[in-house]
Design a protein around this motif. Structure first.
Motif, PDB file in Angstrom:
ATOM      1  N   GLN A 166      -6.351   7.371 -11.677  1.00 17.13           N
ATOM      2  CA  GLN A 166      -7.345   6.431 -11.381  1.00 17.13           C
ATOM      3  C   GLN A 166      -8.147   5.744 -12.470  1.00 17.13           C
ATOM      4  OE1 GLN A 166     -10.151   6.462  -7.443  1.00 17.13           O
ATOM      5  NE2 GLN A 166     -10.848   7.640  -9.034  1.00 17.13           N
ATOM      6  N   SER A 205       1.017  -1.363   0.045  1.00 18.35           N
ATOM      7  CA  SER A 205       0.066   0.004  -0.053  1.00 18.35           C
ATOM      8  C   SER A 205       0.969   1.250   0.050  1.00 18.35           C
ATOM      9  CB  SER A 205      -0.983   0.174   1.400  1.00 18.35           C
ATOM     10  OG  SER A 205      -1.792  -1.077   1.299  1.00 18.35           O
ATOM     11  N   GLU A 239      -1.088  -0.969  -4.249  1.00 15.18           N
ATOM     12  CA  GLU A 239      -2.126   0.023  -4.323  1.00 15.18           C
ATOM     13  C   GLU A 239      -1.770   1.252  -3.941  1.00 15.18           C
ATOM     14  OE1 GLU A 239      -5.426  -0.741  -1.763  1.00 15.18           O
ATOM     15  OE2 GLU A 239      -4.023  -0.668   0.037  1.00 15.18           O
ATOM     16  N   ARG A 241      -5.059   0.436  -9.822  1.00 14.66           N
ATOM     17  CA  ARG A 241      -4.305   0.350  -8.638  1.00 14.66           C
ATOM     18  C   ARG A 241      -4.443   1.671  -8.120  1.00 14.66           C
ATOM     19  NH1 ARG A 241       0.863  -2.411 -11.164  1.00 14.66           N
ATOM     20  NH2 ARG A 241       0.441  -0.863 -12.729  1.00 14.66           N
ATOM     21  N   CYS A 295      -6.021   4.896  -6.062  1.00  8.91           N
ATOM     22  CA  CYS A 295      -7.387   5.233  -5.506  1.00  8.91           C
ATOM     23  C   CYS A 295      -7.390   6.543  -5.018  1.00  8.91           C
ATOM     24  CB  CYS A 295      -7.687   4.367  -4.346  1.00  8.91           C
ATOM     25  SG  CYS A 295      -9.023   4.622  -3.189  1.00  8.91           S
TER      26      CYS A 295
END
Length: 317
Positions: free
Chosen positions: A53, A5, A33, A58, A60
C-alpha cells in the motif's frame, strides 16, 4: 479507461501474498484498484499488505475480524469503486494481460455480463510447470460455454465451470445478484455464478492465453480438502433446490437432486472409512430413504463397518 476493482480476501497467507500482488503490478492494464481484505490474520499479512500500500496507492488494505472468505469478499465489494470486478485469492495469480484482454472484450461486447478464460495450475515452488488440472496431469475440466437463461443455468448446476479468478464481470451484475453467501465456507463462488445465471447474466468464454487465471496448488489450499468441498456442495445444493423449484427449472432441479445424492454418498463413505461412523451410517440411511434404493445403500453399512474395524481390502461394488 474503466476502473477494475480487484478483491483479495486474505487469511494467514502473508507468505504467498507478495507473489499475488506482484502479478497485479505486472498487469499491462494500469487502471485498477486492489482491495486486500484481511480476514483476521495472525501472520504477516498485515505487514505485507501495508508495505504494498505504501509502494503503490492502488493497493488498499482493510482489516476485519475473522468471518470467512465470503464475508471478506463482500467487505471488498462494498468498498469497490470499479465498473468491473476481478476476484483473486491471496495465493493465486493473473496472467500479465488478463485485465487488459478482458476489459477490452467487455467494452466491445456490451451485452455480455461476464467473460472468463482458461486457467492453469502450478505446484507451489514450481511455477514454470503448468497444468489444466490440479493433479498436474493436464486434464481439461473447465467448460467452454457461452449464453444465458435456462441453458446456462443447467450447465452451472451440473458442475462448476471455472475458478474464482477466471472471470471479469460488470459491477452492475454483482449488485443485481447480491453478496456471496457467508454461511458457505467452500464452493461459495460456484453458488454465486449460479445465481448470476438465474438472474439472466450473459456468460462468454474467451479462449486466449493472455487471459489465463493461474492457480497455486499447495497443502493448505481450500481445494485440497475434498470432504469440506463435498459437504459444502450438499449444503449449497439443498438451498438451491428451493430456488430452482420456485423458478420452474425442472431440468436443473433433476440435475441438482442427482448431484446431492452423489455428494452425500461421498460424505457417507468418507465418514465410514475415516471419520464418524455414526455420521456415515446416518448418511447411508438418509440416502436409502431419499432414493428408495434401500438394498444398495443399507448393504454399504456392514461392508464399511467391516472395512473400518477389520481392515477389509475389498471395495464396494
Amino acid at each position: 479507461m474503466k476502473l477494475v476493482s480487484v478483491v483479495i480476501p486474505c487469511y494467514n497467507y502473508g507468505w504467498l501474498l507478495p507473489e499475488t500482488l506482484d502479478s497485479l503490478l505486472a498487469q499491462t492494464y494500469p487502471h485498477w484498484e486492489c482491495l486486500i481484505v484481511d480476514d483476521g490474520s495472525t501472520d504477516t499479512s498485515k505487514a505485507v499488505a501495508e508495505e504494498y500500500q505504501q509502494r503503490d496507492a492502488r493497493f488498499c488494505y482493510v482489516y476485519q475480524a475473522n468471518a470467512g472468505m465470503s464475508a471478506a469478499r463482500n467487505h471488498g465489494l462494498r468498498l469497490a469503486c470499479g465498473e468491473y470486478l476481478q476476484f483473486l485469492d491471496a495465493d493465486d495469480l493473473l496472467a500479465p494481460r488478463k485485465l487488459e484482454t478482458q476489459v477490452a472484450f467487455l467494452e466491445a461486447h456490451p451485452t455480455v455480463d461476464l467473460v472468463y478464460g482458461d486457467m492453469r495450475y502450478f505446484q507451489h515452488g514450481s511455477p514454470q510447470v503448468l497444468s489444466r488440472s490440479g493433479d498436474m496431469l493436464d486434464q481439461r475440466w473447465m467448460a467452454e460455454v457461452h449464453g444465458q437463461g435456462e441453458a446456462m443455468v443447467n450447465v452451472l448446476v451440473e458442475k462448476s465451470i471455472m475458478v474464482v479468478n477466471a472471470p471479469l464481470l460488470r459491477a452492475t451484475l454483482a449488485k443485481r445478484v447480491g453478496p456471496f453467501s457467508e454461511d458457505l465456507r467452500s464452493v461459495e463462488d460456484w453458488e454465486f455464478w449460479i445465481r448470476c445465471a438465474l438472474a439472466g447474466a450473459r456468460f462468454h468464454y474467451d479462449n486466449t492465453p493472455d487471459a489465463w487465471a493461474i492457480v497455486r496448488v499447495h497443502p493448505t489450499s481450500t481445494s485440497q480438502n475434498l470432504l469440506r468441498m463435498h459437504t459444502s456442495e450438499v449444503a449449497m445444493r439443498r438451498r438451491l433446490a428451493t430456488t430452482l423449484a420456485a423458478a420452474g427449472a425442472q431440468v436443473a432441479s433433476r440435475i441438482n437432486a442427482a448431484a446431492i445424492n452423489d455428494n452425500q454418498f461421498y460424505v457417507a463413505m468418507y465418514n465410514m472409512k475415516n471419520g464418524s461412523i455414526l455420521t456415515g451410517i446416518k448418511g447411508y440411511v438418509r440416502l436409502a430413504y431419499t432414493t428408495k434404493r434401500y438394498g444398495y445403500y443399507l448393504k454399504s453399512i456392514p461392508y464399511w463397518l467391516k472395512h473400518r474395524l477389520f481392515g477389509a481390502a475389498a471395495q464396494p461394488q
